[in-house]
Write a protein that holds these residues in place. Structure first.
Motif, PDB file in Angstrom:
ATOM      1  N   PRO A  97       0.813  -1.207   0.000  1.00 46.06           N
ATOM      2  CA  PRO A  97       0.000   0.000   0.000  1.00 46.06           C
ATOM      3  C   PRO A  97       0.856   1.271   0.000  1.00 46.06           C
ATOM      4  O   PRO A  97       1.799   1.390   0.775  1.00 46.06           O
ATOM      5  CB  PRO A  97      -0.814  -0.132   1.282  1.00 46.06           C
ATOM      6  CG  PRO A  97      -0.975  -1.604   1.433  1.00 46.06           C
ATOM      7  CD  PRO A  97       0.336  -2.183   0.989  1.00 46.06           C
ATOM      8  N   GLY A  98       0.523   2.177  -0.879  1.00 50.51           N
ATOM      9  CA  GLY A  98       1.255   3.427  -1.013  1.00 50.51           C
ATOM     10  C   GLY A  98       2.143   3.481  -2.236  1.00 50.51           C
ATOM     11  O   GLY A  98       2.576   4.545  -2.650  1.00 50.51           O
ATOM     12  N   THR A  99       2.407   2.326  -2.849  1.00 55.93           N
ATOM     13  CA  THR A  99       3.381   2.255  -3.941  1.00 55.93           C
ATOM     14  C   THR A  99       2.693   2.318  -5.301  1.00 55.93           C
ATOM     15  O   THR A  99       1.734   1.583  -5.537  1.00 55.93           O
ATOM     16  CB  THR A  99       4.173   0.935  -3.832  1.00 55.93           C
ATOM     17  OG1 THR A  99       4.481   0.705  -2.467  1.00 55.93           O
ATOM     18  CG2 THR A  99       5.443   0.998  -4.638  1.00 55.93           C
ATOM     19  N   VAL A 108     -13.821  -1.056  -5.080  1.00 60.87           N
ATOM     20  CA  VAL A 108     -13.404   0.216  -4.484  1.00 60.87           C
ATOM     21  C   VAL A 108     -12.221  -0.032  -3.557  1.00 60.87           C
ATOM     22  O   VAL A 108     -12.304  -0.851  -2.644  1.00 60.87           O
ATOM     23  CB  VAL A 108     -14.567   0.841  -3.675  1.00 60.87           C
ATOM     24  CG1 VAL A 108     -14.149   2.172  -3.069  1.00 60.87           C
ATOM     25  CG2 VAL A 108     -15.803   0.995  -4.542  1.00 60.87           C
ATOM     26  N   CYS A 109     -11.136   0.658  -3.801  1.00 59.26           N
ATOM     27  CA  CYS A 109      -9.971   0.505  -2.925  1.00 59.26           C
ATOM     28  C   CYS A 109     -10.292   1.062  -1.553  1.00 59.26           C
ATOM     29  O   CYS A 109     -10.739   2.202  -1.430  1.00 59.26           O
ATOM     30  CB  CYS A 109      -8.756   1.217  -3.501  1.00 59.26           C
ATOM     31  SG  CYS A 109      -7.382   1.222  -2.331  1.00 59.26           S
ATOM     32  N   ALA A 110     -10.075   0.245  -0.528  1.00 59.69           N
ATOM     33  CA  ALA A 110     -10.397   0.681   0.836  1.00 59.69           C
ATOM     34  C   ALA A 110      -9.163   0.661   1.722  1.00 59.69           C
ATOM     35  O   ALA A 110      -9.255   0.653   2.940  1.00 59.69           O
ATOM     36  CB  ALA A 110     -11.484  -0.213   1.421  1.00 59.69           C
ATOM     37  N   THR A 111      -7.983   0.609   1.115  1.00 65.14           N
ATOM     38  CA  THR A 111      -6.761   0.599   1.914  1.00 65.14           C
ATOM     39  C   THR A 111      -6.412   2.027   2.346  1.00 65.14           C
ATOM     40  O   THR A 111      -6.879   3.000   1.754  1.00 65.14           O
ATOM     41  CB  THR A 111      -5.624  -0.077   1.125  1.00 65.14           C
ATOM     42  OG1 THR A 111      -6.116  -1.314   0.628  1.00 65.14           O
ATOM     43  CG2 THR A 111      -4.406  -0.354   1.985  1.00 65.14           C
ATOM     44  N   LEU A 112      -5.547   2.110   3.347  1.00 61.14           N
ATOM     45  CA  LEU A 112      -5.298   3.354   4.078  1.00 61.14           C
ATOM     46  C   LEU A 112      -5.219   4.621   3.237  1.00 61.14           C
ATOM     47  O   LEU A 112      -5.900   5.600   3.526  1.00 61.14           O
ATOM     48  CB  LEU A 112      -4.011   3.183   4.908  1.00 61.14           C
ATOM     49  CG  LEU A 112      -3.641   4.366   5.781  1.00 61.14           C
ATOM     50  CD1 LEU A 112      -4.710   4.654   6.802  1.00 61.14           C
ATOM     51  CD2 LEU A 112      -2.313   4.105   6.489  1.00 61.14           C
ATOM     52  N   MET A 113      -4.394   4.618   2.194  1.00 61.45           N
ATOM     53  CA  MET A 113      -4.158   5.873   1.490  1.00 61.45           C
ATOM     54  C   MET A 113      -5.425   6.378   0.784  1.00 61.45           C
ATOM     55  O   MET A 113      -5.596   7.572   0.615  1.00 61.45           O
ATOM     56  CB  MET A 113      -3.019   5.725   0.475  1.00 61.45           C
ATOM     57  CG  MET A 113      -1.667   5.514   1.121  1.00 61.45           C
ATOM     58  SD  MET A 113      -1.515   3.810   1.654  1.00 61.45           S
ATOM     59  CE  MET A 113      -0.147   3.883   2.797  1.00 61.45           C
ATOM     60  N   CYS A 114      -6.279   5.469   0.345  1.00 59.27           N
ATOM     61  CA  CYS A 114      -7.554   5.893  -0.241  1.00 59.27           C
ATOM     62  C   CYS A 114      -8.581   6.166   0.844  1.00 59.27           C
ATOM     63  O   CYS A 114      -9.467   6.991   0.683  1.00 59.27           O
ATOM     64  CB  CYS A 114      -8.101   4.818  -1.175  1.00 59.27           C
ATOM     65  SG  CYS A 114      -7.279   4.778  -2.764  1.00 59.27           S
ATOM     66  N   ALA A 115      -8.467   5.429   1.953  1.00 56.37           N
ATOM     67  CA  ALA A 115      -9.493   5.537   2.993  1.00 56.37           C
ATOM     68  C   ALA A 115      -9.303   6.782   3.832  1.00 56.37           C
ATOM     69  O   ALA A 115     -10.261   7.348   4.347  1.00 56.37           O
ATOM     70  CB  ALA A 115      -9.460   4.294   3.890  1.00 56.37           C
ATOM     71  N   GLU A 144      -8.157  -4.216  -1.893  1.00 58.51           N
ATOM     72  CA  GLU A 144      -6.951  -3.633  -1.296  1.00 58.51           C
ATOM     73  C   GLU A 144      -6.199  -2.821  -2.351  1.00 58.51           C
ATOM     74  O   GLU A 144      -6.444  -2.955  -3.552  1.00 58.51           O
ATOM     75  CB  GLU A 144      -6.057  -4.737  -0.704  1.00 58.51           C
ATOM     76  CG  GLU A 144      -6.744  -5.620   0.333  1.00 58.51           C
ATOM     77  CD  GLU A 144      -7.271  -4.873   1.549  1.00 58.51           C
ATOM     78  OE1 GLU A 144      -6.926  -3.692   1.733  1.00 58.51           O
ATOM     79  OE2 GLU A 144      -8.058  -5.464   2.311  1.00 58.51           O
ATOM     80  N   CYS A 145      -5.255  -2.028  -1.870  1.00 55.77           N
ATOM     81  CA  CYS A 145      -4.517  -1.034  -2.654  1.00 55.77           C
ATOM     82  C   CYS A 145      -4.365  -1.392  -4.139  1.00 55.77           C
ATOM     83  O   CYS A 145      -3.862  -2.435  -4.498  1.00 55.77           O
ATOM     84  CB  CYS A 145      -3.139  -0.817  -2.046  1.00 55.77           C
ATOM     85  SG  CYS A 145      -2.154   0.398  -2.954  1.00 55.77           S
ATOM     86  N   LEU A 146      -4.808  -0.491  -4.990  1.00 52.50           N
ATOM     87  CA  LEU A 146      -4.759  -0.710  -6.432  1.00 52.50           C
ATOM     88  C   LEU A 146      -3.574   0.014  -7.075  1.00 52.50           C
ATOM     89  O   LEU A 146      -3.525   0.200  -8.293  1.00 52.50           O
ATOM     90  CB  LEU A 146      -6.074  -0.259  -7.076  1.00 52.50           C
ATOM     91  CG  LEU A 146      -7.286  -1.157  -6.764  1.00 52.50           C
ATOM     92  CD1 LEU A 146      -8.588  -0.493  -7.204  1.00 52.50           C
ATOM     93  CD2 LEU A 146      -7.155  -2.512  -7.443  1.00 52.50           C
ATOM     94  N   ALA A 147      -2.617   0.420  -6.263  1.00 52.91           N
ATOM     95  CA  ALA A 147      -1.352   0.976  -6.752  1.00 52.91           C
ATOM     96  C   ALA A 147      -1.532   2.246  -7.587  1.00 52.91           C
ATOM     97  O   ALA A 147      -1.019   2.363  -8.695  1.00 52.91           O
ATOM     98  CB  ALA A 147      -0.566  -0.075  -7.534  1.00 52.91           C
ATOM     99  N   ASP A 148      -2.289   3.186  -7.061  1.00 56.24           N
ATOM    100  CA  ASP A 148      -2.361   4.514  -7.666  1.00 56.24           C
ATOM    101  C   ASP A 148      -2.748   5.515  -6.576  1.00 56.24           C
ATOM    102  O   ASP A 148      -3.546   6.425  -6.803  1.00 56.24           O
ATOM    103  CB  ASP A 148      -3.376   4.543  -8.809  1.00 56.24           C
ATOM    104  CG  ASP A 148      -2.839   5.332 -10.009  1.00 56.24           C
ATOM    105  OD1 ASP A 148      -1.769   5.946  -9.870  1.00 56.24           O
ATOM    106  OD2 ASP A 148      -3.494   5.321 -11.070  1.00 56.24           O
ATOM    107  N   CYS A 149      -2.134   5.362  -5.415  1.00 50.36           N
ATOM    108  CA  CYS A 149      -2.617   5.966  -4.170  1.00 50.36           C
ATOM    109  C   CYS A 149      -2.600   7.486  -4.134  1.00 50.36           C
ATOM    110  O   CYS A 149      -3.120   8.069  -3.190  1.00 50.36           O
ATOM    111  CB  CYS A 149      -1.806   5.439  -3.004  1.00 50.36           C
ATOM    112  SG  CYS A 149      -1.322   3.734  -3.216  1.00 50.36           S
ATOM    113  N   HIS A 150      -1.997   8.134  -5.123  1.00 47.62           N
ATOM    114  CA  HIS A 150      -1.988   9.600  -5.100  1.00 47.62           C
ATOM    115  C   HIS A 150      -3.268  10.178  -5.697  1.00 47.62           C
ATOM    116  O   HIS A 150      -3.451  11.390  -5.677  1.00 47.62           O
ATOM    117  CB  HIS A 150      -0.759  10.155  -5.827  1.00 47.62           C
ATOM    118  CG  HIS A 150      -0.661   9.750  -7.267  1.00 47.62           C
ATOM    119  ND1 HIS A 150      -0.306  10.610  -8.265  1.00 47.62           N
ATOM    120  CD2 HIS A 150      -0.884   8.575  -7.875  1.00 47.62           C
ATOM    121  CE1 HIS A 150      -0.295   9.967  -9.426  1.00 47.62           C
ATOM    122  NE2 HIS A 150      -0.648   8.741  -9.203  1.00 47.62           N
TER     123      HIS A 150
HETATM  124  S1  FES Z   1      -4.492   2.781  -1.167  1.00 47.18           S
HETATM  125 FE1  FES Z   1      -5.969   2.935  -2.735  1.00 47.18          FE
HETATM  126  S2  FES Z   1      -4.752   2.746  -4.505  1.00 47.18           S
HETATM  127 FE2  FES Z   1      -3.285   2.498  -2.938  1.00 47.18          FE
END
Ligand code: FES
Ligand SMILES: Cc1cc2nc3c(=O)[nH]c(=O)nc-3n(C[C@H](O)[C@H](O)[C@H](O)COP(=O)(O)O)c2cc1C
Ligand code: SF4
Lengths: 465, 203
Positions: free
Chosen positions: A137-139, B81-88, B123-129
């Motif tokens: 996550p974050g990458t 829907v990405c629900a991991t930290l950076m999106c959440a 989980e994180c879809l690798a576009d967190c910005h």
């Molecule tokens: S946390 Fe959503 S794309 Fe990485």
């Protein structure tokens, strides 16, 4: 892609980085066009990162048609592979060793040294497996390499495979990369048609086959042995190490696993030499790296900067400053890395040694900024849910431990924690560390211990007793 | 017996030649199954098993290990829907999920009764910005909330000849991404008193 979805700043789904900042390095105008000649090494005692830096791996991101072979060859593409195929392989490995390049996938292991460990004379074929799972996550760096510069990766694979004397390379992509897969496949077909991949490459008698494998949604397939199990055509279960992949990897044969960005860096090191690479960064962290900036900053996005760039410069200069009043904490290297507290940001430089000295890690280069409004407890609850979901379930301490931590964090998140839970959390994490097949368990424990250790008062405030 | 359409069959055979052994072509073979049939069901798994010369049990083991394969219980329009930290953390994931619920009456983990739509947290879809990141079937969407998401929902509903009114207030079908839909019945296990939300004493 049917509809355009973008609200600013996204450009289009297939071209999402177009309007995000790919930093141009320090802004001071450089008197020299292009990299200075390799014969001018900086004096060892000189202050670091004095040489102006222009993006290297990401130089062509966002340019129209940068994924095509016509564009790539128009910018000197495949010249490096053409030059080095047929030259002594030990010299290529030595150049990579001299450059001090460290793996960009997370662990930061020296790439040249890893190549040197490849078992020789086993009578079995050897393989290169490129890790494009990118699920930490974050990458989000490999995504853009695949979408904007797939030929760079293919050239890197040609050089690296030749250097380690392997004739079959795998490129493993996470299943969610759709545009990246299509572009890489297109690029591979273009390279095959030109005779750069296949039999008798560049007429030098070297044969190489490249196979693309798509994963299907599992973080654990980013762990190197998990990825190899997945390539073998089944569940992505990690395997006990030793034996390390360099001795017994995919199909039981010697295998080198490297990250996508690592392999791309090899091209530039071979092209410009190790001295050039060492102009930036430190003795132990030479060169430059892609960093993925997300969270509470004004201009999140991808950037390529020299290693040992100050974290405050990354946030303030490239990231446009913190969004909100102040930095509460920074996740410096992906979700598995321990936090850096806001008041320490000024002391941090983004290199392997400095982060290790601060009890955290550079990891995959994913920097997430949390401002003063962020709730550490709900952040760690989210991450524990992630690790629990992604645990492959082979080892009891990991399968059960991540589940317990998720449940406990769920409890705290809802304000129902008990004071007695806090020693329990420490005990659970200690029982997970170093007791499992792969380090996913440790990757879950590190943030848990760090968040709790750094902000105990926030956890206590969530207790009902 | 089901088989691939001729042009996909050619691809399948090329795939088998591209790997050191047939078994290792399995994940890529399943993608061909997905492409031909739109999802991977029992017949598709049998087909992949036949081509890759492995047992059906092995294929089922693999398919259920991964979360990204499209299965029969997913909706035709599958929203991930990405629900991991950076999106959440900015509330982005929740806003996207709420917006979807407001239009389709579906919560994460549910599919509409007509099988047209389903919603999952992933989980994180690798576009967190660019949060929130959402994958719609095989399309990658960034900053997918507010107007962008609304427009998408409008056009998807229109393409199916539906309106929000067809879904509002109607219960979705619970869709388990790992185990096919089963009615949930209280069992002794669920009455157990133990730590954590599932067991009892905790939250
Ligand atoms: S946390 Fe959503 S794309 Fe990485
Ligand atoms: C749980 C886990 C997940 C990982 N995910 C990735 C990943 O997504 N991409 C990656 O390149 N490396 C990942 N790694 C690191 C790899 O195991 C391996 O160290 C790396 O690919 C080696 O390449 P490098 O030396 O070029 O960095 C992960 C490791 C662990 C333990
Ligand atoms: S540590 Fe966790 S993810 Fe790694 S092999 Fe064991 S159970 Fe699987």
């Amino acid at each position: 892609m049917a509809e355009t979805t973008a609200t600013p700043p996204a450009a289009s789904p297939s071209n999402p980085v177009a309007q995000t900042p790919v930093s141009a390095g320090p802004v001071s105008p450089s008197p020299v066009a292009g990299p200075p000649p390799a014969a001018a090494p900086p004096a060892p005692a000189a202050p670091i990162n004095q040489v102006p830096f222009e993006p290297v791996v990401s130089a062509h991101f966002g340019k129209p048609n940068s994924h095509t072979i016509a564009y790539y060859e128009g910018h000197g593409g495949y010249d490096t592979a053409r030059k080095f195929i047929g030259t002594p392989q030990a010299e290529i490995v030595q150049t990579v060793k001299d450059s001090g390049l460290r793996g960009r996938g997370g662990a930061g292991f020296p790439t040249g040294m890893k190549w040197g460990f490849l078992a020789k004379g086993t009578g079995k074929p050897s393989y290169l497996a490129v890790n494009g799972d990118e699920s930490e996550p974050g990458t989000f760096k490999d995504r853009y390499i695949l979408e904007f510069d797939p030929h760079q990766l293919i050239e890197g694979v040609i050089i690296s495979s030749y250097a380690i004397d392997c004739h079959h390379a795998f490129i493993y992509l996470r299943g969610e990369f759709i545009v990246g897969y299509e572009r890489l496949l297109g690029a591979l077909n273009e390279a095959k048609a030109k005779g750069y991949v296949g039999q008798n490459i560049f007429g030098k008698g070297y044969d190489l086959k490249i196979t693309i494998v798509r994963g299907a949604g599992a973080y654990i397939c980013g762990e190197e042995t998990g990825m190899l199990s997945s390539i073998e055509g089944g569940r992505g279960y990690p395997k006990v190490k030793p034996p390390f992949p360099a001795v017994s990897g995919v199909f039981g044969c010697p295998t080198i696993v490297n990250n996508v960005e690592t392999i791309c860096s090899v091209v530039h090191i071979m092209k410009n030499g190790p001295t050039w690479f060492r102009q930036w960064g430190t003795e132990k962290s030479p060169g430059f790296k892609l960093f993925c900036l997300s969270g509470d900053v004004n201009k999140p996005g991808l950037m390529e900067v020299p290693l040992a760039t100050p974290l405050s410069k990354v946030i303030d200069h490239y990231g446009g400053g913190v969004k909100g009043k102040s930095v509460k904490a920074v996740i410096p290297g992906g979700s598995s890395s321990p936090l850096i507290k806001g008041d320490k940001v000024a002391d941090i430089t983004m290199d392997y040694e400095c982060l290790a000295a601060n009890k955290t890690m550079l990891g995959s280069g994913a920097i997430t900024v949390l401002n003063e409004t962020r709730d550490v407890v709900s952040a760690i609850y989210n991450l524990m849910r992630f690790y629990h979901h992604e645990s492959c379930g082979q080892c009891t301490p990991c399968r059960e431990g991540t589940g317990w931590l998720e449940k406990l964090m769920h409890r705290f998140h809802h304000g129902h924690g008990h004071k007695s839970d806090i020693p329990l959390i420490w005990e659970i994490t200690r029982n997970m560390q170093g007791k499992t097949i792969c380090v996913l368990a440790d990757a879950a424990v590190m943030p848990m211990q760090s968040y709790l250790g750094m902000f105990p008062e926030e956890f206590e405030a969530k207790c009902q007793d | 017996m089901t088989d691939f359409a001729p042009e996909i069959k050619t691809e399948a055979e090329a795939l088998l030649a591209d790997f050191p052994n047939k078994k290792s072509a399995l994940l890529m073979m399943l993608r061909l199954v997905e492409r031909q049939f739109g999802f991977i069901d029992d017949a598709g798994m049998e087909l992949a098993a036949r081509y890759c010369e492995v047992s059906v049990a092995h294929v089922q083991g693999a398919v259920t290990f991964y979360t990204h394969f499209k299965r029969p219980y997913h909706g035709k329009h599958r929203l991930m829907v990405c629900a991991t930290l950076m999106c959440a953390m900015g509330g982005h994931s929740d806003r996207a999920l709420q917006q979807i619920e407001a239009r389709l009456g579906l919560r994460a983990g549910e599919r509409s009764a007509d099988g047209l739509f389903s919603v999952e947290k992933v989980e994180c879809l690798a576009d967190c910005h660019l949060p929130p990141v959402v994958q719609v079937n095989f399309d990658h969407r960034t900053c997918f909330e507010g107007e962008a998401l609304e427009k998408f929902l409008d056009s998807a509903l229109a393409a199916e000849g539906k309106t929000s009114a067809d879904y509002k207030g109607k219960a979705g079908v619970v869709m388990n991404a790992r185990v096919p839909v089963q009615p949930v019945q209280p069992t002794l296990h669920q009455l157990r008193v133990g730590p954590g939300p599932a067991g009892g004493s905790g939250a």
